[in-house]
Design an enzyme around this catalytic site. Structure first.
Site, PDB file in Angstrom:
ATOM      1  N   HIS A 104       0.821  -1.212   0.000  1.00 61.89           N
ATOM      2  CA  HIS A 104       0.000   0.000   0.000  1.00 61.89           C
ATOM      3  C   HIS A 104       0.855   1.261   0.000  1.00 61.89           C
ATOM      4  O   HIS A 104       0.331   2.357  -0.187  1.00 61.89           O
ATOM      5  CB  HIS A 104      -0.960   0.009   1.187  1.00 61.89           C
ATOM      6  CG  HIS A 104      -0.290   0.055   2.524  1.00 61.89           C
ATOM      7  ND1 HIS A 104       0.258  -1.043   3.117  1.00 61.89           N
ATOM      8  CD2 HIS A 104      -0.078   1.084   3.383  1.00 61.89           C
ATOM      9  CE1 HIS A 104       0.771  -0.710   4.293  1.00 61.89           C
ATOM     10  NE2 HIS A 104       0.584   0.586   4.479  1.00 61.89           N
ATOM     11  N   HIS A 130       7.645   7.122   4.829  1.00 64.59           N
ATOM     12  CA  HIS A 130       6.888   6.567   3.702  1.00 64.59           C
ATOM     13  C   HIS A 130       6.126   7.681   2.996  1.00 64.59           C
ATOM     14  O   HIS A 130       6.073   8.812   3.467  1.00 64.59           O
ATOM     15  CB  HIS A 130       5.948   5.451   4.167  1.00 64.59           C
ATOM     16  CG  HIS A 130       4.860   5.919   5.094  1.00 64.59           C
ATOM     17  ND1 HIS A 130       4.963   5.881   6.470  1.00 64.59           N
ATOM     18  CD2 HIS A 130       3.630   6.448   4.848  1.00 64.59           C
ATOM     19  CE1 HIS A 130       3.861   6.349   7.020  1.00 64.59           C
ATOM     20  NE2 HIS A 130       3.034   6.718   6.051  1.00 64.59           N
ATOM     21  N   HIS A 132       2.635   9.038   0.508  1.00 60.04           N
ATOM     22  CA  HIS A 132       1.252   8.903   0.049  1.00 60.04           C
ATOM     23  C   HIS A 132       1.065   9.796  -1.174  1.00 60.04           C
ATOM     24  O   HIS A 132       1.587  10.906  -1.231  1.00 60.04           O
ATOM     25  CB  HIS A 132       0.260   9.329   1.133  1.00 60.04           C
ATOM     26  CG  HIS A 132       0.238   8.434   2.325  1.00 60.04           C
ATOM     27  ND1 HIS A 132      -0.619   7.373   2.449  1.00 60.04           N
ATOM     28  CD2 HIS A 132       0.992   8.440   3.460  1.00 60.04           C
ATOM     29  CE1 HIS A 132      -0.406   6.764   3.603  1.00 60.04           C
ATOM     30  NE2 HIS A 132       0.570   7.398   4.240  1.00 60.04           N
ATOM     31  N   GLU A 136      -2.522  13.329   1.783  1.00 50.64           N
ATOM     32  CA  GLU A 136      -3.662  12.993   2.632  1.00 50.64           C
ATOM     33  C   GLU A 136      -4.239  14.255   3.270  1.00 50.64           C
ATOM     34  O   GLU A 136      -5.450  14.463   3.263  1.00 50.64           O
ATOM     35  CB  GLU A 136      -3.222  11.990   3.705  1.00 50.64           C
ATOM     36  CG  GLU A 136      -2.775  10.669   3.108  1.00 50.64           C
ATOM     37  CD  GLU A 136      -2.790   9.543   4.104  1.00 50.64           C
ATOM     38  OE1 GLU A 136      -3.578   8.590   3.907  1.00 50.64           O
ATOM     39  OE2 GLU A 136      -2.017   9.600   5.081  1.00 50.64           O
ATOM     40  N   HIS A 149       5.677  11.114   5.116  1.00 53.29           N
ATOM     41  CA  HIS A 149       5.486  10.977   6.565  1.00 53.29           C
ATOM     42  C   HIS A 149       6.757  10.462   7.210  1.00 53.29           C
ATOM     43  O   HIS A 149       7.267   9.401   6.824  1.00 53.29           O
ATOM     44  CB  HIS A 149       4.342  10.001   6.875  1.00 53.29           C
ATOM     45  CG  HIS A 149       3.001  10.528   6.529  1.00 53.29           C
ATOM     46  ND1 HIS A 149       1.866   9.735   6.477  1.00 53.29           N
ATOM     47  CD2 HIS A 149       2.588  11.790   6.209  1.00 53.29           C
ATOM     48  CE1 HIS A 149       0.821  10.492   6.145  1.00 53.29           C
ATOM     49  NE2 HIS A 149       1.246  11.727   5.990  1.00 53.29           N
ATOM     50  N   THR A 218      -3.122   7.180   9.737  1.00 56.87           N
ATOM     51  CA  THR A 218      -4.031   7.321   8.593  1.00 56.87           C
ATOM     52  C   THR A 218      -4.274   5.993   7.890  1.00 56.87           C
ATOM     53  O   THR A 218      -4.931   5.952   6.858  1.00 56.87           O
ATOM     54  CB  THR A 218      -3.484   8.344   7.578  1.00 56.87           C
ATOM     55  OG1 THR A 218      -2.227   7.883   7.060  1.00 56.87           O
ATOM     56  CG2 THR A 218      -3.314   9.712   8.218  1.00 56.87           C
ATOM     57  N   THR A 219      -3.729   4.912   8.438  1.00 60.20           N
ATOM     58  CA  THR A 219      -4.033   3.563   7.973  1.00 60.20           C
ATOM     59  C   THR A 219      -4.483   2.743   9.176  1.00 60.20           C
ATOM     60  O   THR A 219      -4.184   3.103  10.321  1.00 60.20           O
ATOM     61  CB  THR A 219      -2.811   2.884   7.319  1.00 60.20           C
ATOM     62  OG1 THR A 219      -1.725   2.879   8.258  1.00 60.20           O
ATOM     63  CG2 THR A 219      -2.390   3.615   6.056  1.00 60.20           C
TER      64      THR A 219
END
Length: 279
Positions: A104, A130, A132, A136, A149, A218-219
């Site tokens: 992901h 990591h 996104h 986000e 992040h 956020t996951t």
């Protein structure tokens, strides 16, 4: 009742109490981001989509019921200038790292001491970085092309994250060094590839102004109590670098941004240094 019977009763009560404690307190592992990306997706309306994360796993209920969830919109109407927050107190250093395709997202995980961030006297050690895409968090309703992040953790399972927003433009120098490895791990789920020494200062940059609020992962499991720091300066990433990140993850995870969550009367603080005065 005999003494042996008393001992048996107390033993039974103690066993029951320990069992209740074990089942009611989430494990330390449950506090962190899930590694099993097959259990959830970012596809709205899907059976495992973001609207249903809280119903997929009993440890993920906060994803659906939490009142302090992330990401949020950083709206000027809700932001309060708080200069007393002060400059970010961090000390990073180069450390051995590996890159992992978690399906992901793409993660750079530090194996050595990469330094730390201190907030309100608590030290948070830098654990991993990591990305996104798209971002986000949004700023005044604007969603950017990418968000990085920097995840920091303490031993008692407290988390602090520094977020950095990007828009398409010039190449990002930190990602430039990782480009060969992004190609190498494309579609290689959960295989860690050593990448040598990585300097997190290159990812952090030097910008001083930032937003601060209390939120969540956020996951899944969407654990709350996360201290969020969003740097206000928007950096640039090239289209090619963005494409490498998006193509490396599994199909359906190219857009790996959770939908915005309700603010629910939370405070959003903004730190800005005092303007320089010239004689």
């Amino acid at each position: 009742m005999s003494q042996s019977s008393h001992h048996a009763v107390w033993a039974a009560l103690l066993a029951a109490a320990l069992l209740l404690l074990a089942t009611s307190v989430p494990t330390a592992r449950a506090q962190y981001e899930t590694e099993n990306e097959k259990e959830f997706s970012y596809v709205r309306g899907a059976k495992n989509g973001p609207e249903r994360w809280g119903k997929i796993n009993k440890n993920w209920t906060k994803c659906g019921t939490g009142e302090m969830q992330s990401p949020i919109d950083l709206s000027d109407k809700r932001v309060k200038l708080v200069r007393s927050l002060g400059y970010l107190n961090h000390s990073y250093r180069p450390a051995e790292a590996s890159i992992v395709n978690r399906g992901h997202d793409i993660m750079v995980k530090f194996g050595g001491d990469a330094g730390s961030l201190v907030i309100n006297g608590t030290t948070y050690n830098l654990h991993q970085i990591h990305w996104h895409s798209p971002s986000e968090h949004t700023v005044n309703g604007r969603r950017y092309d990418m968000e990085l992040h920097m995840v920091h953790e303490t031993v008692p399972n407290k988390t602090a994250v520094i977020g950095i927003l990007y828009k398409v433009g010039n190449p990002d120098e930190f990602l430039r060094k990782l480009e060969p490895f992004l190609k190498l791990i494309a579609d290689r789920k959960d295989e860690a590839e050593p990448i040598g020494v990585v300097d997190p200062r290159d990812a952090r940059g030097k910008a001083n102004a930032y937003y601060r609020y209390m939120g969540s992962l956020t996951t899944p499991p969407c654990t709350e109590g996360v201290i969020w720091t969003l740097v206000t300066e928007v950096r640039s990433v090239s289209k090619r670098q963005l494409q490498l990140l998006r193509e490396a993850v599994h199909d359906g995870m190219e857009d790996n941004a959770r939908p915005l969550q309700e603010l629910n009367n939370r405070n959003i603080s903004l730190f800005k240094p005092y303007p320089l005065k010239y004689n």
